[in-house]
Design a protein around this motif. Structure first.
Motif, PDB file in Angstrom:
ATOM      1  N   VAL A   1       7.240  10.017 -21.329  1.00  0.00           N
ATOM      2  CA  VAL A   1       7.878  11.164 -21.995  1.00  0.00           C
ATOM      3  C   VAL A   1       9.122  10.733 -22.768  1.00  0.00           C
ATOM      4  CG1 VAL A   1       8.989  13.396 -21.599  1.00  0.00           C
ATOM      5  CG2 VAL A   1       6.990  12.734 -20.244  1.00  0.00           C
ATOM      6  N   TYR A   2       9.791   9.702 -22.281  1.00  0.00           N
ATOM      7  CA  TYR A   2      11.053   9.255 -22.877  1.00  0.00           C
ATOM      8  C   TYR A   2      10.872   8.023 -23.775  1.00  0.00           C
ATOM      9  CZ  TYR A   2      12.801  12.360 -19.285  1.00  0.00           C
ATOM     10  OH  TYR A   2      13.031  13.465 -18.504  1.00  0.00           O
ATOM     11  N   SER A   3       9.643   7.739 -24.143  1.00  0.00           N
ATOM     12  CA  SER A   3       9.360   6.509 -24.890  1.00  0.00           C
ATOM     13  C   SER A   3       9.189   6.729 -26.387  1.00  0.00           C
ATOM     14  CB  SER A   3       8.095   5.847 -24.342  1.00  0.00           C
ATOM     15  OG  SER A   3       6.946   6.630 -24.662  1.00  0.00           O
ATOM     16  N   TYR A   4       9.290   7.978 -26.853  1.00  0.00           N
ATOM     17  CA  TYR A   4       9.016   8.241 -28.266  1.00  0.00           C
ATOM     18  C   TYR A   4       9.938   9.335 -28.792  1.00  0.00           C
ATOM     19  CZ  TYR A   4       6.526  12.311 -26.449  1.00  0.00           C
ATOM     20  OH  TYR A   4       6.219  13.469 -25.798  1.00  0.00           O
ATOM     21  N   ASP A   5       9.996   9.422 -30.116  1.00  0.00           N
ATOM     22  CA  ASP A   5      10.626  10.553 -30.783  1.00  0.00           C
ATOM     23  C   ASP A   5       9.738  10.920 -31.963  1.00  0.00           C
ATOM     24  OD1 ASP A   5      11.128   8.617 -32.674  1.00  0.00           O
ATOM     25  OD2 ASP A   5      13.296   8.650 -32.474  1.00  0.00           O
ATOM     26  N   ALA A   6      10.304  11.564 -33.000  1.00  0.00           N
ATOM     27  CA  ALA A   6       9.478  12.054 -34.105  1.00  0.00           C
ATOM     28  C   ALA A   6       9.054  10.967 -35.083  1.00  0.00           C
ATOM     29  CB  ALA A   6      10.219  13.161 -34.852  1.00  0.00           C
ATOM     30  N   THR A   7       9.474   9.713 -34.870  1.00  0.00           N
ATOM     31  CA  THR A   7       9.089   8.649 -35.801  1.00  0.00           C
ATOM     32  C   THR A   7       7.665   8.166 -35.568  1.00  0.00           C
ATOM     33  OG1 THR A   7       9.924   6.928 -34.320  1.00  0.00           O
ATOM     34  CG2 THR A   7      11.464   7.803 -35.969  1.00  0.00           C
TER      35      THR A   7
ATOM     36  N   LEU B   1      14.579  11.695 -35.959  1.00  0.00           N
ATOM     37  CA  LEU B   1      13.616  11.329 -36.998  1.00  0.00           C
ATOM     38  C   LEU B   1      13.815   9.906 -37.516  1.00  0.00           C
ATOM     39  CD1 LEU B   1      13.662  14.723 -38.880  1.00  0.00           C
ATOM     40  CD2 LEU B   1      11.629  13.686 -37.886  1.00  0.00           C
ATOM     41  N   SER B   2      14.687   9.130 -36.873  1.00  0.00           N
ATOM     42  CA  SER B   2      14.915   7.769 -37.348  1.00  0.00           C
ATOM     43  C   SER B   2      14.811   6.726 -36.240  1.00  0.00           C
ATOM     44  CB  SER B   2      16.302   7.666 -38.006  1.00  0.00           C
ATOM     45  OG  SER B   2      17.334   7.923 -37.062  1.00  0.00           O
ATOM     46  N   GLY B   3      14.392   7.136 -35.056  1.00  0.00           N
ATOM     47  CA  GLY B   3      14.256   6.186 -33.956  1.00  0.00           C
ATOM     48  C   GLY B   3      15.542   5.904 -33.223  1.00  0.00           C
ATOM     49  N   GLY B   4      16.543   6.748 -33.392  1.00  0.00           N
ATOM     50  CA  GLY B   4      17.845   6.488 -32.782  1.00  0.00           C
ATOM     51  C   GLY B   4      17.882   6.608 -31.282  1.00  0.00           C
ATOM     52  N   THR B   5      16.888   7.283 -30.681  1.00  0.00           N
ATOM     53  CA  THR B   5      16.901   7.440 -29.219  1.00  0.00           C
ATOM     54  C   THR B   5      15.801   6.631 -28.549  1.00  0.00           C
ATOM     55  OG1 THR B   5      15.519   9.424 -29.432  1.00  0.00           O
ATOM     56  CG2 THR B   5      17.902   9.746 -29.347  1.00  0.00           C
ATOM     57  N   LEU B   6      15.179   5.709 -29.279  1.00  0.00           N
ATOM     58  CA  LEU B   6      14.126   4.888 -28.693  1.00  0.00           C
ATOM     59  C   LEU B   6      14.735   3.721 -27.901  1.00  0.00           C
ATOM     60  CD1 LEU B   6      11.605   4.704 -31.668  1.00  0.00           C
ATOM     61  CD2 LEU B   6      11.448   6.115 -29.609  1.00  0.00           C
ATOM     62  N   PRO B   7      14.283   3.490 -26.670  1.00  0.00           N
ATOM     63  CA  PRO B   7      14.807   2.380 -25.859  1.00  0.00           C
ATOM     64  C   PRO B   7      14.118   1.069 -26.230  1.00  0.00           C
ATOM     65  CG  PRO B   7      13.257   3.663 -24.570  1.00  0.00           C
ATOM     66  CD  PRO B   7      13.345   4.343 -25.911  1.00  0.00           C
ATOM     67  N   LEU B   8      14.566   0.441 -27.284  1.00  0.00           N
ATOM     68  CA  LEU B   8      13.955  -0.807 -27.732  1.00  0.00           C
ATOM     69  C   LEU B   8      14.044  -1.863 -26.627  1.00  0.00           C
ATOM     70  CD1 LEU B   8      15.392  -1.101 -31.359  1.00  0.00           C
ATOM     71  CD2 LEU B   8      13.280   0.002 -30.602  1.00  0.00           C
TER      72      LEU B   8
ATOM     73  N   PRO C   1      -2.804  12.270 -39.656  1.00  0.00           N
ATOM     74  CA  PRO C   1      -2.455  11.986 -38.243  1.00  0.00           C
ATOM     75  C   PRO C   1      -0.955  11.892 -37.996  1.00  0.00           C
ATOM     76  CG  PRO C   1      -4.304  10.633 -38.929  1.00  0.00           C
ATOM     77  CD  PRO C   1      -3.805  11.315 -40.166  1.00  0.00           C
ATOM     78  N   HIS C   2      -0.190  11.476 -39.013  1.00  0.00           N
ATOM     79  CA  HIS C   2       1.256  11.387 -38.812  1.00  0.00           C
ATOM     80  C   HIS C   2       1.977  11.718 -40.122  1.00  0.00           C
ATOM     81  CE1 HIS C   2       4.634  10.443 -36.248  1.00  0.00           C
ATOM     82  NE2 HIS C   2       5.177   9.773 -37.235  1.00  0.00           N
ATOM     83  N   LEU C   3       3.243  12.101 -39.979  1.00  0.00           N
ATOM     84  CA  LEU C   3       4.055  12.477 -41.140  1.00  0.00           C
ATOM     85  C   LEU C   3       5.317  11.641 -41.151  1.00  0.00           C
ATOM     86  CD1 LEU C   3       4.296  14.570 -43.507  1.00  0.00           C
ATOM     87  CD2 LEU C   3       5.719  15.923 -41.962  1.00  0.00           C
ATOM     88  N   TRP C   4       5.578  10.961 -42.268  1.00  0.00           N
ATOM     89  CA  TRP C   4       6.814  10.206 -42.431  1.00  0.00           C
ATOM     90  C   TRP C   4       7.803  11.092 -43.176  1.00  0.00           C
ATOM     91  CZ3 TRP C   4       8.345   5.872 -40.240  1.00  0.00           C
ATOM     92  CH2 TRP C   4       9.504   5.240 -40.721  1.00  0.00           C
ATOM     93  N   VAL C   5       8.968  11.323 -42.575  1.00  0.00           N
ATOM     94  CA  VAL C   5       9.978  12.196 -43.167  1.00  0.00           C
ATOM     95  C   VAL C   5      11.143  11.342 -43.644  1.00  0.00           C
ATOM     96  CG1 VAL C   5      11.467  14.181 -42.820  1.00  0.00           C
ATOM     97  CG2 VAL C   5       9.301  14.027 -41.588  1.00  0.00           C
ATOM     98  N   GLN C   6      11.344  11.297 -44.937  1.00  0.00           N
ATOM     99  CA  GLN C   6      12.445  10.528 -45.499  1.00  0.00           C
ATOM    100  C   GLN C   6      13.659  11.445 -45.706  1.00  0.00           C
ATOM    101  OE1 GLN C   6      14.414   8.079 -45.634  1.00  0.00           O
ATOM    102  NE2 GLN C   6      12.679   6.738 -46.161  1.00  0.00           N
TER     103      GLN C   6
ATOM    104  N   LEU D   1      17.673  15.329 -50.073  1.00  0.00           N
ATOM    105  CA  LEU D   1      16.252  15.395 -50.391  1.00  0.00           C
ATOM    106  C   LEU D   1      15.428  14.890 -49.213  1.00  0.00           C
ATOM    107  CD1 LEU D   1      14.556  15.997 -53.019  1.00  0.00           C
ATOM    108  CD2 LEU D   1      14.596  13.536 -53.422  1.00  0.00           C
ATOM    109  N   HIS D   2      14.348  15.610 -48.888  1.00  0.00           N
ATOM    110  CA  HIS D   2      13.449  15.214 -47.797  1.00  0.00           C
ATOM    111  C   HIS D   2      12.025  15.057 -48.324  1.00  0.00           C
ATOM    112  CE1 HIS D   2      16.582  15.679 -44.903  1.00  0.00           C
ATOM    113  NE2 HIS D   2      16.665  16.986 -45.033  1.00  0.00           N
TER     114      HIS D   2
END
Length: 845
Positions: free
Chosen positions: A44-50, A91-98, A348-353, A391-392
């Motif tokens: 549950v804690y291994s991913y975010d919106a990226t 949306l940028s991977g800031g909370t991923l435990p690399l 399957p996935h959406l990349w949000v810039q 812009l997004h």
């Protein structure tokens, strides 16, 4: 720990023995339901919106600050990295435990701790969801303006970590403008409180931490400014045949000083997928749709609606709608916020810039995005906070298709390159995280990246907090940063003069002090002064972007005159007309509007400066939103020349307001006068400021009540008479110009150089009695309860003084390791009591 490289990033990988030791210690220190280490539950804690997945080694669920401190100390004991996490909507991977590590999840720290409705603040724990706070505030007619699209699930701690914005930041600003104070747990386990008050004694560390993505500390309590909800609002929808017409109309709305509370844009591909998803009647064949909102009093909104309608009509919209009910307005907003969900159904996935450019560049940037999408065979759907150039571009793709991924990555890089080429920031509100880490050198030189790395080490020397996020180490072998065009820098020969002066001083082992025209700082001997008063060009006033760029030696009166001609203003200039703009920023000079409401930290967008090593640094851009790297711009405000010479500054501008007058009365009973003034401050909004002038010669003590809106003037005499009548001797009473009262205020503050001066927050009569007597002089701001008191010591520093001192000194060492710069800060150490590496200074204390 071992270092491991994956996908081009160096990860910190915990050893198995350290992992086992941490889990055993966590289970001993916390309740069983507060520790997660089962591999399946950790998912549950291994991913975010990226879409990336990185499994943590363990998760702890604290309920208090002490829990966070205990978790940090245990992680440090076992040399395991720590990642803070809220709702995981990043949306940028800031909370991923690399590479694993300990995730500190704040979802159980969800208390609204205290609310002061009079002073306008709320204390919250970091796990409080943005929308939950809004519901609490709404019951008393207040709101918290930053409202990211994820407000229904995102936490306020996460909003602080990302410096979140949202649709309404075009008028109300972003998160950093509302954080008054925070409690921060450092990587050492120490606790420090950073606040607007403590920034008076040092650098703006609070502003530095906002937007740092959890790499400088874990926030455990936040004090946020709140504001009364506007009396009413109107939501309008304008659909145009052509996207260019929508953009031109948006520019005209800003150019005509409509000052919308929200201004949003959807392009045709977005409309085509949103309408079947949201069913609100958006015309799917339109080239672009604007969602326009204005708010204020009923009179203000009713006056703005026909102005908006008239401007929109010039582009012959194919649809024009004014929401006739709250429900219809909410439907408009649901459709706008459905952009992500509707686009996500396409693949399957959406990349949000997330990129931000100066507002006049938005149309060209959108065309760049369309061209890039066509070249790479990608369908790109674009939404924009058009009011602030954010812009997004959303790109649906299949992460399991290698060719699709390759096209996406190539397009993504080109979008960021185009953004930087147009003077923008590679991220406005989503953050750097891991997503944009490789692209940071597009914006920053090796020197600028080195400074940010130095700041990271000041707060977190072991590098345990959210490693490999937000900032990257400089490339010391080759600087891939694109050089700035000549138009984006000061004329090279003049800028070179400043650089040469610094390098010469270093070579001759002389210390330097920067001087403008400030009368409130400590002045050094002329032989060591870098005099800025002839470095004084107004480089640009960008009316469409509502920004200006000036050299630091420009006099406030000259810039004000130039802005007056354009119907614009920079708050604070009128208060100090004879001082340089660089000096006002460096001293964080206050004014009617800049004390605790709109201050220089809100106005300053970008700064070029030369530090103690002679490095030419540029932080910030001509955009309201910029969360690429640390917010180093905040360190310039109130730096007093400690960190180098501010060379060029870029400011956000506002439409010029009507300037009111002051009603002046004299009195004979100090206590009755103070009681009446406090009654006004806590019950009325007409008065924007009081100036109290002490008795002198045959003139009794005088109170001047100031308004910044001429329409409010008629109420002032009666207001003062009814509340100050018991003070006696209310004659002679008279009108004075705001300029005259500002002059009195300047005189008070200038006299404070020898008599002492401080800030205090005062709301009740009892607070005043031991500070203000018949002979005192002060300036009081009812909106905030802040008082500038002549002859009163400043407030004590909030938080742990030793930790604050260490952090402040660490910041100075990053930018001036050899103690080149002599501070202009009152009471600062200058020579013999500073262990200077440059040798003895020629200036005495």
């Amino acid at each position: 720990m071992r270092s491991k490289t994956t996908k081009g990033r160096a990860h910190i990988r915990t050893t198995q023995s350290a992992k086992r030791g941490l889990i055993v210690s966590l289970r001993h220190a916390f309740r069983a339901d507060q520790v997660i280490h089962d591999p399946e539950a950790l998912t549950v804690y291994s991913y975010d919106a990226t879409g990336e997945h990185h499994q943590p080694d363990a998760v702890v669920l604290p309920t208090s600050r002490d829990d966070v401190v205990a978790a940090v100390r245990l992680a440090r004991q076992f040399n395991i990295p720590i990642v803070g996490r809220g709702s995981g909507s990043n949306l940028s991977g800031g909370t991923l435990p690399l590479g694993g590590g300990l995730v500190v999840a704040f979802t159980r720290m969800r208390q609204v701790l205290a609310i002061d409705w009079e002073q306008g603040w709320v204390d919250v724990q970091p796990g409080v969801v943005n929308n939950d706070l809004q519901r609490v505030l709404e019951s008393r007619g207040f709101f918290y303006p930053p409202d990211p699209s994820s407000h229904a699930i995102s936490t306020l701690g996460g909003n602080v970590a990302e410096n979140s914005g949202g649709a309404h930041c075009v008028k109300y600003g972003v998160t950093t403008h509302y954080v008054r104070a925070m409690e921060l747990v450092l990587g050492s386990g120490e606790v420090v409180e950073l606040s607007t008050e403590s920034a008076q004694e040092g650098y703006d560390l609070r502003g530095l931490v906002v937007g740092s993505e959890g790499t400088l500390g874990l926030v455990t309590k936040i004090r946020l400014a709140i504001t009364p909800k506007p009396e009413t609002r109107a939501t309008m929808l304008a659909a145009f045949r052509d996207l260019g017409d929508a953009l031109a109309c948006a520019a005209a709305l800003i150019g005509e000083h409509i000052n919308p509370s929200a201004l949003e844009l959807l392009d045709q591909p977005s409309l085509a997928v949103i309408e079947p998803f949201a069913h609100v009647g958006f015309p799917t064949g339109a080239g672009g749709v604007l969602l326009i909102e204005v708010d204020g009093t009923v009179g203000q909104v009713n006056a703005q609606i026909p102005r908006v309608a008239d401007l929109v009509s010039q582009w012959s919209p194919i649809q024009w709608r004014i929401a006739e009910s709250v429900e219809e307005a909410n439907a408009f907003w649901r459709a706008r916020r459905a952009h992500y969900g509707a686009a996500a159904r396409m693949a399957p996935h959406l990349w949000v810039q997330d990129v931000t450019v100066p507002r006049p560049q938005l149309g060209a940037m959108m065309q760049d995005v369309l061209d890039i999408g066509r070249r790479h065979g990608l369908r790109i759907l674009t939404a924009a906070h058009v009011g602030d150039g954010n812009l997004h571009p959303n790109i649906p793709y299949d992460p399991n298709d290698p060719q699709d991924v390759a096209r996406l990555k190539a397009a993504d890089r080109e979008i960021l390159e185009a953004c930087v080429a147009r003077g923008g920031s590679i991220t406005g509100e989503h953050g750097v995280g891991i997503d944009k880490l490789p692209q940071l050198p597009l914006m920053y030189t090796s020197d600028e990246l080195a400074v940010m790395i130095g700041v990271k080490h000041v707060f977190d020397l072991p590098g345990m907090l959210n490693p490999n996020k937000a900032i990257c180490a400089p490339n010391t072998t080759a600087d891939v940063t694109q050089p700035l065009a000549e138009a984006d820098r000061v004329v090279p020969t003049r800028f070179k003069d400043l650089v040469d002066a610094v390098k010469t001083a270093r070579h001759e082992r002389r210390r330097l002090a920067v001087r403008g025209a400030c009368k409130r700082g400590v002045l050094a001997d002329e032989s060591t002064v870098l005099d800025m008063r002839r470095y004084a060009r107004i480089v640009e006033i960008d009316v469409e972007n509502l920004t200006c760029t000036v050299e630091a030696g420009v006099l406030a009166r000259d810039l004000k005159a130039a802005l007056d001609d354009e119907g614009l203003e920079l708050p604070g200039l009128a208060d100090w007309p004879d001082e340089t703009v660089g000096g006002l920023v460096a001293s964080n000079a206050s004014s009617w509007l800049t004390l605790w409401r709109i201050d220089w930290r809100q106005s300053l967008l970008a700064v070029d400066w030369i530090d103690g090593l002679g490095r030419c640094l540029r932080f910030g851009r001509k955009t309201v939103k910029n969360v690429a790297g640390y917010d180093m711009v905040k360190l310039a405000v109130g730096s007093w020349g400690d960190l180098g010479v501010l060379a060029r500054l870029t400011f956000r501008l506002w439409p010029r307001r009507l300037v009111g007058r002051a009603w002046v009365v004299s009195y004979s009973d100090p206590k009755a006068a103070i009681d009446g003034m406090v009654r006004i401050a806590t019950s009325e909004t007409t008065v924007k400021g009081f100036v109290h002038v002490a008795a002198h010669d045959s003139v009794p003590c005088t109170i001047a009540a100031v308004t910044d809106d001429a329409s409010e003037e008629p109420a002032l005499p009666h207001l003062l008479q009814s509340n100050l009548g018991k003070a006696g001797t209310l004659t002679p009473s008279r009108w004075e110009s705001a300029d005259q009262v500002q002059a009195w205020r300047r005189d008070i503050l200038y006299r404070s150089l020898t008599a002492g001066y401080g800030h205090r927050r005062l709301w009740r009569s009892d607070d005043w009695q031991h500070i203000v007597g018949a002979g005192s002089e002060f300036v009081f701001y009812p909106d905030t309860g802040m008082c500038e008191v002549l002859g009163s010591a400043s407030q004590s520093v909030v938080g742990d003084f030793a930790v604050l001192t260490r952090l402040n000194e660490g910041i100075r060492q990053v930018l001036d390791p050899d103690n080149l710069w002599l501070s202009g800060r009152k009471g600062a150490r200058h020579s013999g009591d500073v262990a200077g590496k440059l040798g003895d200074s020629t200036i005495g204390d």
